[in-house]
Design an enzyme around this catalytic site. Structure first.
Site, PDB file in Angstrom:
ATOM      1  N   TYR A 142       0.843  -1.207   0.000  1.00  0.00           N
ATOM      2  CA  TYR A 142       0.000   0.000   0.000  1.00  0.00           C
ATOM      3  C   TYR A 142       0.876   1.255   0.000  1.00  0.00           C
ATOM      4  CZ  TYR A 142      -4.465   2.377   0.578  1.00  0.00           C
ATOM      5  OH  TYR A 142      -5.584   3.146   0.383  1.00  0.00           O
ATOM      6  N   LYS A 200      -3.210   8.525   2.485  1.00  0.00           N
ATOM      7  CA  LYS A 200      -4.453   8.381   3.264  1.00  0.00           C
ATOM      8  C   LYS A 200      -4.295   8.979   4.662  1.00  0.00           C
ATOM      9  CE  LYS A 200      -7.098   6.230   0.263  1.00  0.00           C
ATOM     10  NZ  LYS A 200      -8.030   7.055  -0.538  1.00  0.00           N
TER      11      LYS A 200
END
Ligand code: NAD
Length: 256
Positions: A156, A163
């Site tokens: 990720y 995020k």
């Protein structure tokens, strides 16, 4: 309940196709009486978005690449001229270069970092700034995050950092816009197979892990996220702002 969003004007940024999380949210709000506007990024996606928008009688379909301030300005000019005001903004946009969604985070290039943060986090700030003056009766803004914002999730990588910035932006925006009764929240959704998700190396494995270990022993669906968005963006969530709500079958509570 069937009219939670009766006559609410909702602008949805981030539908790519019928698998998009934003489409799940749009569909849920439409079924509660919302009037919808959709944006698309680029001609290829326009072909996907237009028929979907027509199927829910959308009032507007607007081109908007969020890396371009002029396009953002023009999108909100069109919304203002069609509706005069806006009640809900849905931000479901993220992007990172494929090479930054595999291997080691430490190898992220300066350019790759900037692209991911610009499109996936700064765009919320830019859209919120453009939307706020139209939210004359108060309003609600939501964005989509993921658990990789706070814990390391393999591959990720830079998107986790983006995020984290997105979730912090939600809190700062909530503080700025709260006095205008504009609420800003994030939904941290469990993994769902979408176009964006297909760019993450080993994504299928993430789905298996959640199904095996999450307290509810299943993955989440577009409908799950849509239902939670109804709650957050309607009167039901009227005193909630600056929050990140997990819609992840409980996965985030696990330690081991
Ligand atoms: P998706 O591919 O359907 O949606 C991503 C959207 O971002 C697309 O509509 C794309 O056009 C848009 N986009 C990318 N670059 C853009 C740009 N420059 N300008 C305008 N739009 C741009 O995938 P999705 O999974 O539905 O993603 C929606 C949001 O949900 C993203 O923020 C994603 O990170 C988040 N999310 C996804 C998952 C998941 O597992 N799918 C889980 C948690 C959070």
């Amino acid at each position: 309940m069937t009219d939670l969003f009766k006559d609410k004007r909702v602008a949805i940024f981030g539908v790519a196709n019928e698998r998009s999380i934003a489409w799940g949210i749009a569909d849920a709000m439409y079924k509660q009486g919302a009037r919808l506007a959709f944006s698309y990024a680029g001609e290829v996606l326009e072909k996907r978005v237009r028929p979907l928008a027509e199927s829910v009688n959308a009032d507007l379909v607007i081109s908007c690449d969020v890396t371009d301030d002029t396009q953002i300005e023009e999108a909100f000019r069109q919304i203002a001229s069609k509706w005069g005001a806006l009640d809900v903004l849905v931000h479901a946009i993220a992007f990172a270069n494929r090479e930054d969604l595999e291997g080691r985070f430490v190898d992220t290039s300066r350019k790759g970092f900037a692209v991911a943060l610009d499109i996936s986090a700064y765009s919320l700030v830019a859209l919120a700034r453009a939307a706020a003056p139209l939210m004359t009766n108060g309003g609600s803004i939501i964005t989509l995050s993921y658990y990789g914002a706070e814990k390391v999730v393999p591959s990720y990588n830079v998107m986790g950092v983006a995020k984290a910035a997105l979730e912090a932006s939600v809190r700062y925006l909530a503080a700025d816009l709260g006095p205008q009764n504009i609420r800003v929240n994030a939904i941290s959704a469990g993994p769902i197979k979408t176009l964006a998700a297909s760019g993450i190396k080993g994504f299928k494995g993430m789905l298996h892990v959640v199904e095996e270990r999450a307290p509810l022993r299943r993955n989440v669906t577009q409908e799950d996220v849509g239902a939670s968005a109804l709650f957050l963006c309607s009167e039901l969530g009227s005193a909630i702002t600056g929050e990140t709500l997990y819609v992840d079958a409980g996965y985030n509570i696990l330690g081991m």
